[in-house]
Design a protein around this motif. Structure first.
Motif, PDB file in Angstrom:
ATOM      1  N   ALA A 487       0.759  -1.177  -0.056  1.00 45.01           N
ATOM      2  CA  ALA A 487      -0.197  -0.008   0.060  1.00 45.01           C
ATOM      3  C   ALA A 487       0.925   1.275  -0.073  1.00 45.01           C
ATOM      4  O   ALA A 487       0.526   2.189  -0.614  1.00 45.01           O
ATOM      5  CB  ALA A 487      -0.962   0.042   1.213  1.00 45.01           C
ATOM      6  N   MET A 488       2.068   1.160   0.696  1.00 37.02           N
ATOM      7  CA  MET A 488       2.761   2.365   0.803  1.00 37.02           C
ATOM      8  C   MET A 488       2.998   3.301  -0.407  1.00 37.02           C
ATOM      9  O   MET A 488       2.782   4.460  -0.678  1.00 37.02           O
ATOM     10  CB  MET A 488       3.867   2.138   1.603  1.00 37.02           C
ATOM     11  CG  MET A 488       4.257   3.267   2.666  1.00 37.02           C
ATOM     12  SD  MET A 488       2.766   3.811   3.559  1.00 37.02           S
ATOM     13  CE  MET A 488       3.372   5.163   4.574  1.00 37.02           C
ATOM     14  N   PRO A 489       3.857   2.514  -1.281  1.00 35.84           N
ATOM     15  CA  PRO A 489       4.182   3.364  -2.655  1.00 35.84           C
ATOM     16  C   PRO A 489       2.613   3.952  -3.347  1.00 35.84           C
ATOM     17  O   PRO A 489       2.880   5.123  -3.664  1.00 35.84           O
ATOM     18  CB  PRO A 489       4.481   2.254  -3.583  1.00 35.84           C
ATOM     19  CG  PRO A 489       5.000   0.992  -2.593  1.00 35.84           C
ATOM     20  CD  PRO A 489       4.080   1.100  -1.305  1.00 35.84           C
ATOM     21  N   LEU A 490       1.800   3.169  -3.426  1.00 38.74           N
ATOM     22  CA  LEU A 490       0.527   3.645  -4.076  1.00 38.74           C
ATOM     23  C   LEU A 490      -0.196   4.972  -3.169  1.00 38.74           C
ATOM     24  O   LEU A 490      -0.378   5.921  -3.722  1.00 38.74           O
ATOM     25  CB  LEU A 490      -0.474   2.476  -3.909  1.00 38.74           C
ATOM     26  CG  LEU A 490      -1.224   2.673  -5.427  1.00 38.74           C
ATOM     27  CD1 LEU A 490      -0.748   1.230  -5.935  1.00 38.74           C
ATOM     28  CD2 LEU A 490      -2.208   3.031  -5.577  1.00 38.74           C
ATOM     29  N   LEU A 491      -0.142   4.882  -1.897  1.00 36.19           N
ATOM     30  CA  LEU A 491      -0.370   5.750  -1.161  1.00 36.19           C
ATOM     31  C   LEU A 491       0.077   7.030  -1.372  1.00 36.19           C
ATOM     32  O   LEU A 491      -0.276   8.046  -1.306  1.00 36.19           O
ATOM     33  CB  LEU A 491      -0.434   5.390   0.295  1.00 36.19           C
ATOM     34  CG  LEU A 491      -1.512   5.732   1.352  1.00 36.19           C
ATOM     35  CD1 LEU A 491      -2.869   5.230   0.949  1.00 36.19           C
ATOM     36  CD2 LEU A 491      -1.161   4.849   2.706  1.00 36.19           C
ATOM     37  N   ILE A 492       1.405   6.994  -1.147  1.00 32.89           N
ATOM     38  CA  ILE A 492       2.290   8.174  -1.334  1.00 32.89           C
ATOM     39  C   ILE A 492       2.297   8.728  -3.008  1.00 32.89           C
ATOM     40  O   ILE A 492       1.919   9.992  -3.058  1.00 32.89           O
ATOM     41  CB  ILE A 492       3.990   7.858  -1.320  1.00 32.89           C
ATOM     42  CG1 ILE A 492       4.172   7.415   0.082  1.00 32.89           C
ATOM     43  CG2 ILE A 492       4.869   9.054  -1.701  1.00 32.89           C
ATOM     44  CD1 ILE A 492       5.489   7.259   0.450  1.00 32.89           C
ATOM     45  N   ALA A 493       2.162   7.949  -4.062  1.00 32.18           N
ATOM     46  CA  ALA A 493       1.861   8.505  -5.301  1.00 32.18           C
ATOM     47  C   ALA A 493       0.327   9.177  -5.366  1.00 32.18           C
ATOM     48  O   ALA A 493       0.596  10.389  -5.796  1.00 32.18           O
ATOM     49  CB  ALA A 493       2.043   7.539  -6.181  1.00 32.18           C
ATOM     50  N   SER A 494      -0.411   8.613  -4.949  1.00 36.71           N
ATOM     51  CA  SER A 494      -1.851   9.169  -5.078  1.00 36.71           C
ATOM     52  C   SER A 494      -1.930  10.424  -4.106  1.00 36.71           C
ATOM     53  O   SER A 494      -2.726  11.334  -4.638  1.00 36.71           O
ATOM     54  CB  SER A 494      -2.999   7.973  -4.757  1.00 36.71           C
ATOM     55  OG  SER A 494      -2.874   7.666  -3.489  1.00 36.71           O
ATOM     56  N   SER A 495      -1.400  10.442  -3.255  1.00 38.50           N
ATOM     57  CA  SER A 495      -1.309  11.613  -2.223  1.00 38.50           C
ATOM     58  C   SER A 495      -0.916  12.763  -2.977  1.00 38.50           C
ATOM     59  O   SER A 495      -1.314  13.949  -2.842  1.00 38.50           O
ATOM     60  CB  SER A 495      -0.844  11.311  -0.938  1.00 38.50           C
ATOM     61  OG  SER A 495      -0.873  12.504  -0.112  1.00 38.50           O
ATOM     62  N   ILE A 496       0.182  12.484  -3.591  1.00 37.50           N
ATOM     63  CA  ILE A 496       1.116  13.665  -4.359  1.00 37.50           C
ATOM     64  C   ILE A 496       0.197  14.273  -5.526  1.00 37.50           C
ATOM     65  O   ILE A 496       0.015  15.295  -5.715  1.00 37.50           O
ATOM     66  CB  ILE A 496       2.451  13.059  -4.977  1.00 37.50           C
ATOM     67  CG1 ILE A 496       3.327  13.065  -3.565  1.00 37.50           C
ATOM     68  CG2 ILE A 496       2.908  14.258  -5.729  1.00 37.50           C
ATOM     69  CD1 ILE A 496       4.800  12.269  -4.139  1.00 37.50           C
ATOM     70  N   VAL A 497      -0.476  13.173  -6.035  1.00 36.34           N
ATOM     71  CA  VAL A 497      -1.475  13.718  -7.299  1.00 36.34           C
ATOM     72  C   VAL A 497      -2.583  14.490  -6.733  1.00 36.34           C
ATOM     73  O   VAL A 497      -2.619  15.564  -7.343  1.00 36.34           O
ATOM     74  CB  VAL A 497      -1.964  12.395  -7.972  1.00 36.34           C
ATOM     75  CG1 VAL A 497      -2.881  12.609  -8.999  1.00 36.34           C
ATOM     76  CG2 VAL A 497      -0.820  11.421  -8.652  1.00 36.34           C
ATOM     77  N   LEU A 498      -3.093  13.968  -5.653  1.00 36.40           N
ATOM     78  CA  LEU A 498      -4.317  14.570  -5.256  1.00 36.40           C
ATOM     79  C   LEU A 498      -3.885  16.084  -4.381  1.00 36.40           C
ATOM     80  O   LEU A 498      -4.483  17.176  -4.976  1.00 36.40           O
ATOM     81  CB  LEU A 498      -4.953  14.014  -3.840  1.00 36.40           C
ATOM     82  CG  LEU A 498      -6.387  14.088  -3.701  1.00 36.40           C
ATOM     83  CD1 LEU A 498      -7.097  13.672  -5.095  1.00 36.40           C
ATOM     84  CD2 LEU A 498      -6.693  12.979  -2.735  1.00 36.40           C
ATOM     85  N   GLY A 499      -2.478  16.230  -4.153  1.00 32.96           N
ATOM     86  CA  GLY A 499      -2.374  17.289  -3.452  1.00 32.96           C
ATOM     87  C   GLY A 499      -1.868  18.527  -4.699  1.00 32.96           C
ATOM     88  O   GLY A 499      -2.150  19.663  -4.641  1.00 32.96           O
ATOM     89  N   LEU A 500      -1.210  17.787  -5.806  1.00 32.94           N
ATOM     90  CA  LEU A 500      -0.994  18.634  -6.936  1.00 32.94           C
ATOM     91  C   LEU A 500      -2.188  19.116  -7.476  1.00 32.94           C
ATOM     92  O   LEU A 500      -2.301  20.322  -7.964  1.00 32.94           O
ATOM     93  CB  LEU A 500      -0.084  17.814  -7.928  1.00 32.94           C
ATOM     94  CG  LEU A 500       1.237  17.622  -7.502  1.00 32.94           C
ATOM     95  CD1 LEU A 500       2.091  16.923  -8.513  1.00 32.94           C
ATOM     96  CD2 LEU A 500       2.225  18.998  -7.357  1.00 32.94           C
ATOM     97  N   LEU A 501      -3.276  18.297  -7.844  1.00 28.95           N
ATOM     98  CA  LEU A 501      -4.659  18.684  -8.116  1.00 28.95           C
ATOM     99  C   LEU A 501      -5.134  19.808  -7.357  1.00 28.95           C
ATOM    100  O   LEU A 501      -5.474  20.736  -8.038  1.00 28.95           O
ATOM    101  CB  LEU A 501      -5.530  17.547  -8.091  1.00 28.95           C
ATOM    102  CG  LEU A 501      -5.277  16.565  -9.352  1.00 28.95           C
ATOM    103  CD1 LEU A 501      -6.362  15.556  -8.922  1.00 28.95           C
ATOM    104  CD2 LEU A 501      -5.354  17.084 -10.697  1.00 28.95           C
ATOM    105  N   HIS A 502      -5.065  19.691  -6.039  1.00 27.37           N
ATOM    106  CA  HIS A 502      -5.440  20.673  -5.167  1.00 27.37           C
ATOM    107  C   HIS A 502      -4.638  21.939  -5.352  1.00 27.37           C
ATOM    108  O   HIS A 502      -5.052  23.328  -5.506  1.00 27.37           O
ATOM    109  CB  HIS A 502      -5.283  20.420  -3.742  1.00 27.37           C
ATOM    110  CG  HIS A 502      -5.609  21.039  -2.757  1.00 27.37           C
ATOM    111  ND1 HIS A 502      -7.086  21.722  -2.587  1.00 27.37           N
ATOM    112  CD2 HIS A 502      -4.924  22.203  -1.634  1.00 27.37           C
ATOM    113  CE1 HIS A 502      -7.254  22.410  -1.693  1.00 27.37           C
ATOM    114  NE2 HIS A 502      -5.931  22.736  -1.195  1.00 27.37           N
ATOM    115  N   TYR A 503      -3.303  21.790  -5.444  1.00 22.79           N
ATOM    116  CA  TYR A 503      -2.302  22.983  -5.856  1.00 22.79           C
ATOM    117  C   TYR A 503      -2.697  23.809  -6.994  1.00 22.79           C
ATOM    118  O   TYR A 503      -2.747  25.000  -7.098  1.00 22.79           O
ATOM    119  CB  TYR A 503      -1.072  22.614  -5.737  1.00 22.79           C
ATOM    120  CG  TYR A 503       0.147  23.501  -6.187  1.00 22.79           C
ATOM    121  CD1 TYR A 503       0.551  24.511  -5.275  1.00 22.79           C
ATOM    122  CD2 TYR A 503       0.580  23.764  -7.428  1.00 22.79           C
ATOM    123  CE1 TYR A 503       1.529  25.365  -5.632  1.00 22.79           C
ATOM    124  CE2 TYR A 503       1.541  24.497  -7.692  1.00 22.79           C
ATOM    125  CZ  TYR A 503       2.024  25.580  -6.655  1.00 22.79           C
ATOM    126  OH  TYR A 503       2.745  26.735  -6.941  1.00 22.79           O
TER     127      TYR A 503
END
Lengths: 618, 216
Positions: A487-503
């Motif tokens: 789960a960890m790699p995916l969690l980090i990747a998707s969190s960054i994507v979501l963060g960037l979308l937000h940004y």
């Protein structure tokens, strides 16, 4: 040097593996497959020896997930020698697998484990005679108290031999095997499998089928039955020479309590309910401390660093992902697995499977599926990891759907923290019940439409024994580690994507776009939708985000009870969290994952719309 | 003729299940039987009326629990007859099968039982039996006692197993023809725990029904 441990389930194989390799063993993806096998290394005479722990199987034939994995591994020929672990208390039954292993013509060592238990039961085994009958080294061990464990690797490295024992099959089978190996470039085991209708080469299967049909006509038994009977006969012949039986098997009185409808079923409900309650209480307490500590120690320093906005967003996203991973794994998964490993080692879970078999049949599953469903109440991720043990693809697909719908502890937190806190305890209980009803209805529906034949329950009952706490802890820890790896790699990747979308303001844009829909159809403010989307990362994040976006932790001030209910129901039914989806892709494939996502999304939106519609009409 | 057509349908459905294919619809079923669609419609209606088959809304036809029992009986009659023609009378296998197809619908259970016992007593072409495991009892005699009907505490010997294509695990665990099992526990629905080779094995009612046993 590469050694592999082979044996039936519950023979203490993993215990031997752990005591040989220590806790540092690597759980890794086996090259070329998506299967996770435990691998570790041992040092012997200044040489690295790789040790692989194969999943427990009863046979090298058959079509279950584990059997496929083991067969794949063995046919690749990676292992230089096999360590066959046999249960000394059930030598005859265990020899069946050993006899199949010898057909592969790989050097083997026979480990006679649980010799202490056999001695206690009054069974004595003549290991010298067994050695000379089979032509392979025999080591009598007891993994529990470490007896003779140290001898395994040295003997396997220097003394492993190909056994000269050979199962004499029925003359018709032997003739057919000779014919097949004469025509096709295949080995004996492949021919025997082909005669039972198993294999990959359609041409070979065709010829084998015509031979098998003749044999079956003459015997009025299927080839699989003849082959199995011959092997068991061979095992019995060997056992009768080397084993002196003790007192006959005694019916344990406690077992009678566990495996009768009364009091078995009340006990079952009590045990499961108790575990859930305990995990929930322990989990929420630890999670609060853990997430709080991470916010103070990681998030706050990052905010005070005054990084460029983009970098800041990425850093925050990574921390959020780590927070999400640890926030589920340590407080909920670890305690839950400690309990479950305890139950598993004690042999109780097989009794639970027996008792629930009938109810499970209604849902298109069978008793064994109780394990993933119960695990799902703790966390969907480990639950999905365990559906690989179900015997058919049909059951794995149905279980994928049901498990992702089972309200995990995170979703229970939403129901308790949002609904019970702001609306009332009755709506909270009703929602929980509603979700369970959805699970049952989905099962009833899927059992009708899913393709494939339903398999009946055939399950060996593990003997009841008092589990060793160290083993249970080790097992729980291995599983949590597996969760992190997946789960960890995916969690980090998707969190960054979501963060960037937000940004980039895309989430805001989406929020504006969805606004008419959310207000008119669902009756909830658009920022609640954003909160729902963040909930995909980690379910508890949905209410947390909502508090932030609403600008107050007192939801009752900004949303009506109906809106809060809609939000809670939707976030509970909505697409499962990203870690669950990741495991789902591994276990059941992309197609099922997409179907599950679509189904849960529809279910969530429909439920939300229904609540809004009904309340406005009233 | 109506009953024989109905029995043929049951037989074909059972074979279809055994081969692990999904349930056929009317057209496929008629094709499997080598008949026209109109010929089987009447029998189908009759079978679904008696509850032997279930007609699903998507057009597929599946055996019900009782229909499966009936179908097995037909298949058993077929096997006994075929074996008699083939082994005792020396007819060609396909011809024996065709004859069995015709006779299987009109023969009584008693005659089949006696014929089965007769074949078993004579042995397959007088050949010597190398041991219980090599040639277990039950050639094709109708199953009088499924394991499902046995009570707790009884020791029985497995006489035969109806292979529905999903019993490999059963064989691996040692439940093979000729093996003795003890019934340890039984739930209200017929799910049971049996002891075989010193290990306890839980099986669901459907599986217990497909295991044919004899008292020891």
């Amino acid at each position: 040097m590469h050694l592999a441990l082979l044996g039936n389930p519950n023979v203490g194989k993993s215990l031997i593996f752990n005591s040989l390799t220590g806790l540092g063993a690597l759980v890794s993806n086996y090259p070329g497959t998506t299967v996770v096998l435990s691998q570790g290394s041992v040092c012997y005479q200044h040489e690295m020896v790789t040790l692989t722990d194969l999943p427990g199987v009863y046979s090298l034939e058959g079509r279950s997930g584990e059997e496929e994995i083991v067969r794949q591994f063995l046919t690749r020929g990676d292992a230089d020698a096999l360590i066959c672990v046999l249960d000394a208390t059930h030598l005859e039954r265990n020899l069946y697998l050993f006899l199949q292993a010898t057909e592969l013509a790989v050097p083997v060592v026979l480990v006679l484990n649980m010799i202490d238990e056999a001695e206690r039961a009054g069974i004595s085994i003549d290991t010298d005679l067994l050695r000379s009958l089979l032509g392979v080294p025999v080591i009598a061990t007891s993994a529990r108290d470490g007896r003779n464990i140290a001898a395994i690797v040295p003997v396997a490295c220097s003394d492993a031999r190909t056994s000269y024992i050979m199962v004499h099959y029925d003359t018709h089978i032997e003739a057919a095997v000779a014919a097949l190996t004469g025509i096709y470039p295949i080995v004996r085991p492949t021919a025997i499998r082909a005669l039972q209708g198993e294999g990959e080469d359609p041409e070979l299967l065709d010829s084998a089928a015509s031979l098998a049909k003749e044999i079956e006509g003459a015997h009025f038994m299927t080839t699989a039955q003849i082959v199995a009977a011959n092997r068991h006969h061979c095992a019995r012949t060997i056992t009768s020479q080397v084993e002196r039986k003790g007192s006959p098997h005694k019916d344990v009185r406690v077992d009678a309590l566990f495996t009768t409808a009364f009091p078995g079923i009340p006990i079952l409900i009590g045990i499961l309910g108790g575990i859930l309650l305990a995990v929930f209480l322990i989990g929420t307490a630890i999670e609060r401390v853990l997430v709080g500590a991470m916010s103070v120690l990681l998030l706050d320093p990052i905010s005070s660093l005054d990084l460029p906005p983009l970098l800041h967003q990425v850093a925050v996203s990574i921390v959020l992902a780590i927070q999400a991973g640890f926030g589920i794994a340590l407080p909920f998964i670890l305690p839950f697995f400690i309990f479950v490993s305890f139950l598993e080692d004690s042999g109780y879970l097989t009794r639970a499977a027996f008792l629930t078999d009938r109810a499970m049949h209604r849902l298109g599953l069978h008793g064994q599926a109780i394990i993933p469903l119960v695990l799902g109440l703790g966390c969907n991720v480990p639950a999905l990891m365990s559906i690989g043990t179900l015997p058919s693809r049909r059951e794995r697909v149905i279980a994928s759907f049901l498990v992702t719908l089972v309200p995990c502890s995170a979703r229970t937190v939403i129901i308790a923290g949002v609904l019970a806190a702001f609306v009332g305890i009755i709506p909270a209980l009703v929602t929980y019940l509603l979700v369970l009803i959805v699970v049952v209805l989905t099962g009833l529906f899927l059992s009708r439409v899913a393709r494939g034949v339903q398999f009946g329950l055939i399950l060996e009952m593990a003997p009841l024994r008092w589990p060793d706490p160290r083993d249970a802890l080790t097992k729980a820890w291995m599983r949590v580690r597996e969760f992190f790896i997946i789960a960890m790699p995916l969690l980090i990747a998707s969190s960054i994507v979501l963060g960037l979308l937000h940004y980039l303001g895309l989430i805001k844009a989406f929020q504006d776009l969805i606004a008419p829909f959310s207000t008119v159809v669902l009756g909830i403010p658009p920022y609640a939708i954003t909160a729902l989307i963040f909930g995909i990362l980690r379910k508890e994040m949905a209410p947390e985000t909502l508090f932030i976006l609403a600008g107050t932790p007192d939801l009752a001030a900004v949303m009506t009870p109906v809106q809060i209910t809609t939000f809670a129901v939707m976030s509970v039914l909505f697409i499962p969290c990203i870690s669950t989806l990741a495991v789902l892709v591994r276990q059941s494939g992309l197609k099922v994952t997409l179907l599950v996502s679509f189904y849960t999304l529809t279910l969530g939106v429909l439920a939300g719309a229904a609540i809004h519609l009904i309340t406005t009409l009233i | 003729m109506e009953t024989s057509c109905g029995e043929d349908i049951l037989e074909v459905l059972l074979c279809n299940e055994y081969e692990g294919r999904s349930p056929p619809d009317r057209g496929q079923l008629a094709h499997l039987l080598g008949k026209e669609l109109e010929e089987i419609t009447g029998s189908l209606v009759e079978l679904s009326g008696s509850g032997a088959v279930t007609l699903h809304s998507d057009g597929t036809i599946a055996l019900s629990m009782s229909g499966r029992t009936d179908a097995r009986r037909v298949v058993q009659r077929h096997r006994v007859l075929q074996r008699f023609f083939y082994e005792m009378l020396g007819m060609a296998p396909d011809k024996a099968s065709r004859e069995a197809c015709i006779l299987e619908h009109n023969i009584s259970d008693e005659a089949i039982t006696r014929l089965g016992n007769y074949i078993q007593g004579a042995g397959p072409r007088g050949k010597e039996r190398p041991g219980a495991y090599h040639n277990p009892p039950l050639p094709g005699t109708p199953c009088r006692t499924p394991l499902l009907t046995c009570e707790v505490g009884v020791t029985v010997r497995v006489a035969g197993i109806f292979d529905m294509g999903n019993i490999h695990r059963l064989l691996d665990l040692g439940i093979v023809p000729g093996e003795e099992v003890v019934i340890r526990r039984k739930l209200g629905n017929g799910a049971m725990v049996v002891e075989v080779k010193g290990c306890e094995v839980a099986i669901s009612p459907g599986v217990a029904d497909s295991i044919c046993v004899e008292k020891t």
